[in-house]
Motif scaffolding. Structure first.
Motif, PDB file in Angstrom:
ATOM      1  N   SER A 127      55.184  51.564  43.318  1.00  0.00           N
ATOM      2  CA  SER A 127      54.196  50.673  43.959  1.00  0.00           C
ATOM      3  C   SER A 127      52.802  51.002  43.444  1.00  0.00           C
ATOM      4  O   SER A 127      52.008  50.109  43.139  1.00  0.00           O
ATOM      5  CB  SER A 127      54.186  50.852  45.484  1.00  0.00           C
ATOM      6  N   SER A 128      52.510  52.293  43.360  1.00  0.00           N
ATOM      7  CA  SER A 128      51.190  52.714  42.897  1.00  0.00           C
ATOM      8  C   SER A 128      50.940  52.204  41.465  1.00  0.00           C
ATOM      9  O   SER A 128      49.854  51.713  41.150  1.00  0.00           O
ATOM     10  CB  SER A 128      51.089  54.236  42.961  1.00  0.00           C
ATOM     11  N   GLN A 129      51.942  52.285  40.614  1.00  0.00           N
ATOM     12  CA  GLN A 129      51.803  51.812  39.230  1.00  0.00           C
ATOM     13  C   GLN A 129      51.656  50.292  39.170  1.00  0.00           C
ATOM     14  O   GLN A 129      50.884  49.763  38.381  1.00  0.00           O
ATOM     15  CB  GLN A 129      53.025  52.228  38.402  1.00  0.00           C
ATOM     16  N   ILE A 130      52.419  49.601  40.012  1.00  0.00           N
ATOM     17  CA  ILE A 130      52.343  48.125  40.034  1.00  0.00           C
ATOM     18  C   ILE A 130      50.924  47.690  40.398  1.00  0.00           C
ATOM     19  O   ILE A 130      50.324  46.829  39.746  1.00  0.00           O
ATOM     20  CB  ILE A 130      53.377  47.544  41.041  1.00  0.00           C
ATOM     21  N   TYR A 131      50.343  48.332  41.436  1.00  0.00           N
ATOM     22  CA  TYR A 131      49.003  47.910  41.870  1.00  0.00           C
ATOM     23  C   TYR A 131      47.927  48.348  40.884  1.00  0.00           C
ATOM     24  O   TYR A 131      46.904  47.678  40.750  1.00  0.00           O
ATOM     25  CB  TYR A 131      48.721  48.399  43.298  1.00  0.00           C
ATOM     26  N   LEU A 132      48.197  49.429  40.171  1.00  0.00           N
ATOM     27  CA  LEU A 132      47.249  49.853  39.134  1.00  0.00           C
ATOM     28  C   LEU A 132      47.240  48.820  38.000  1.00  0.00           C
ATOM     29  O   LEU A 132      46.185  48.453  37.478  1.00  0.00           O
ATOM     30  CB  LEU A 132      47.650  51.240  38.611  1.00  0.00           C
ATOM     31  N   ALA A 133      48.417  48.322  37.644  1.00  0.00           N
ATOM     32  CA  ALA A 133      48.508  47.288  36.600  1.00  0.00           C
ATOM     33  C   ALA A 133      47.805  46.012  37.069  1.00  0.00           C
ATOM     34  O   ALA A 133      47.131  45.329  36.287  1.00  0.00           O
ATOM     35  CB  ALA A 133      49.974  47.011  36.264  1.00  0.00           C
ATOM     36  N   MET A 134      47.942  45.693  38.361  1.00  0.00           N
ATOM     37  CA  MET A 134      47.272  44.508  38.911  1.00  0.00           C
ATOM     38  C   MET A 134      45.752  44.707  38.899  1.00  0.00           C
ATOM     39  O   MET A 134      44.994  43.775  38.621  1.00  0.00           O
ATOM     40  CB  MET A 134      47.761  44.236  40.336  1.00  0.00           C
ATOM     41  N   ALA A 135      45.304  45.927  39.205  1.00  0.00           N
ATOM     42  CA  ALA A 135      43.860  46.234  39.195  1.00  0.00           C
ATOM     43  C   ALA A 135      43.296  46.002  37.799  1.00  0.00           C
ATOM     44  O   ALA A 135      42.236  45.396  37.640  1.00  0.00           O
ATOM     45  CB  ALA A 135      43.630  47.678  39.625  1.00  0.00           C
ATOM     46  N   CYS A 136      44.031  46.448  36.794  1.00  0.00           N
ATOM     47  CA  CYS A 136      43.570  46.295  35.409  1.00  0.00           C
ATOM     48  C   CYS A 136      43.500  44.825  35.030  1.00  0.00           C
ATOM     49  O   CYS A 136      42.527  44.366  34.423  1.00  0.00           O
ATOM     50  CB  CYS A 136      44.507  47.016  34.443  1.00  0.00           C
ATOM     51  N   TRP A 137      44.542  44.088  35.390  1.00  0.00           N
ATOM     52  CA  TRP A 137      44.567  42.655  35.041  1.00  0.00           C
ATOM     53  C   TRP A 137      43.383  41.942  35.695  1.00  0.00           C
ATOM     54  O   TRP A 137      42.662  41.180  35.046  1.00  0.00           O
ATOM     55  CB  TRP A 137      45.901  42.035  35.484  1.00  0.00           C
ATOM     56  N   ALA A 138      43.148  42.210  36.977  1.00  0.00           N
ATOM     57  CA  ALA A 138      42.052  41.559  37.700  1.00  0.00           C
ATOM     58  C   ALA A 138      40.703  41.966  37.113  1.00  0.00           C
ATOM     59  O   ALA A 138      39.790  41.150  36.993  1.00  0.00           O
ATOM     60  CB  ALA A 138      42.117  41.909  39.183  1.00  0.00           C
ATOM     61  N   GLU A 139      40.588  43.223  36.716  1.00  0.00           N
ATOM     62  CA  GLU A 139      39.319  43.705  36.160  1.00  0.00           C
ATOM     63  C   GLU A 139      39.018  42.987  34.845  1.00  0.00           C
ATOM     64  O   GLU A 139      37.895  42.557  34.608  1.00  0.00           O
ATOM     65  CB  GLU A 139      39.409  45.225  35.933  1.00  0.00           C
ATOM     66  N   VAL A 140      40.038  42.825  34.026  1.00  0.00           N
ATOM     67  CA  VAL A 140      39.855  42.137  32.751  1.00  0.00           C
ATOM     68  C   VAL A 140      39.476  40.662  32.975  1.00  0.00           C
ATOM     69  O   VAL A 140      38.713  40.071  32.219  1.00  0.00           O
ATOM     70  CB  VAL A 140      41.147  42.273  31.888  1.00  0.00           C
ATOM     71  N   GLN A 141      39.982  40.076  34.066  1.00  0.00           N
ATOM     72  CA  GLN A 141      39.640  38.684  34.380  1.00  0.00           C
ATOM     73  C   GLN A 141      38.226  38.573  34.971  1.00  0.00           C
ATOM     74  O   GLN A 141      37.753  37.483  35.234  1.00  0.00           O
ATOM     75  CB  GLN A 141      40.607  38.082  35.415  1.00  0.00           C
ATOM     76  N   GLY A 142      37.596  39.705  35.277  1.00  0.00           N
ATOM     77  CA  GLY A 142      36.224  39.687  35.797  1.00  0.00           C
ATOM     78  C   GLY A 142      36.127  39.570  37.306  1.00  0.00           C
ATOM     79  O   GLY A 142      35.048  39.312  37.823  1.00  0.00           O
ATOM     80  N   LEU A 143      37.225  39.716  38.004  1.00  0.00           N
ATOM     81  CA  LEU A 143      37.136  39.652  39.470  1.00  0.00           C
ATOM     82  C   LEU A 143      37.076  41.063  40.055  1.00  0.00           C
ATOM     83  O   LEU A 143      38.089  41.729  40.253  1.00  0.00           O
ATOM     84  CB  LEU A 143      38.274  38.819  40.070  1.00  0.00           C
ATOM     85  N   GLU A 144      35.863  41.456  40.317  1.00  0.00           N
ATOM     86  CA  GLU A 144      35.578  42.821  40.741  1.00  0.00           C
ATOM     87  C   GLU A 144      36.201  43.162  42.097  1.00  0.00           C
ATOM     88  O   GLU A 144      36.757  44.242  42.280  1.00  0.00           O
ATOM     89  CB  GLU A 144      34.058  42.922  40.853  1.00  0.00           C
ATOM     90  N   GLY A 145      36.089  42.237  43.040  1.00  0.00           N
ATOM     91  CA  GLY A 145      36.589  42.487  44.395  1.00  0.00           C
ATOM     92  C   GLY A 145      38.101  42.693  44.398  1.00  0.00           C
ATOM     93  O   GLY A 145      38.614  43.658  44.978  1.00  0.00           O
ATOM     94  N   VAL A 146      38.801  41.782  43.732  1.00  0.00           N
ATOM     95  CA  VAL A 146      40.269  41.865  43.692  1.00  0.00           C
ATOM     96  C   VAL A 146      40.689  43.145  42.973  1.00  0.00           C
ATOM     97  O   VAL A 146      41.604  43.849  43.416  1.00  0.00           O
ATOM     98  CB  VAL A 146      40.872  40.627  42.973  1.00  0.00           C
ATOM     99  N   SER A 147      39.989  43.455  41.893  1.00  0.00           N
ATOM    100  CA  SER A 147      40.349  44.646  41.138  1.00  0.00           C
ATOM    101  C   SER A 147      40.142  45.899  41.997  1.00  0.00           C
ATOM    102  O   SER A 147      41.014  46.782  42.039  1.00  0.00           O
ATOM    103  CB  SER A 147      39.534  44.641  39.840  1.00  0.00           C
TER     104      SER A 147
END
Ligand code: OFO
Length: 171
Positions: free
Chosen positions: A20-40
């Motif tokens: 779970s921790s790895q899945i959410y870390l991957a999601m954080a990276c994807w959101a960060e690259v998309q420029g959505l700071e809050g979601v990341s």
């Protein structure tokens, strides 16, 4: 002392929490690259929380005379296509984790391991909260649809969620 069966089931859960921790870390990276700071930020925090869930289990297994096993992990998805899709995956994953916790509770009762049963209640409550939060976020995403301005506001909203949950004691 944990039974072999209980220990094996708890060790399986340690792996789920680490994944779970790895899945959410991957999601954080994807959101960060998309420029959505809050979601990341929300996802980075969720990833940290899952690691804490894993550690709590690790300590418990070792304290009860067992041996917590740190295993290999499945690689998470790294592309999500859209925020909606990403939060749908998150909700689905949390439902899977809830089922797995339920299974553990079931085993603890079968084994008459009331200490583990008691320990697991924290996870039962946590899963209710996490599923509810994912559903609330998905409702918001559905309201926004494809509106770009809405997405900006949504990102700010999620940022608030992060601030609130880090201020709340025990959250
Ligand atoms: Fe560990 O709480 Fe979610 O998965």
């Amino acid at each position: 002392m944990l039974s072999d069966n209980m220990q094996a089931a708890l060790n399986k859960q340690i792996r789920h929490e680490a994944e779970s921790s790895q899945i959410y870390l991957a999601m954080a990276c994807w959101a960060e690259v998309q420029g959505l700071e809050g979601v990341s930020q929300f996802m980075y925090d969720a990833s940290d929380e899952e690691r804490q869930h894993m550690l709590k289990l690790v300590k418990y297994v070792n304290e009860r005379g067992g041996h917590a096993i740190i295993s290999e992990l499945n690689a998470p998805e790294i592309e999500f296509g859209s925020f909606k899709k990403m939060f749908e995956i998150l909700l689905k994953h949390e439902i899977f984790v809830s089922q797995s916790i339920n299974e553990l509770v079931h085993i603890s009762l079968e084994e008459r391991d009331y200490a583990t049963h008691n320990f697991l209640q924290w996870y039962v409550a946590e899963q209710i909260e996490e599923e509810a939060q994912a559903r609330t976020i998905l409702d918001k995403i559905n309201l926004i649809g494809d509106d770009k301005g809405g997405l900006y506001l949504f990102d700010n909203d999620v940022k608030q969620l992060v601030v609130t949950s880090s201020v709340m004691p025990g959250a």
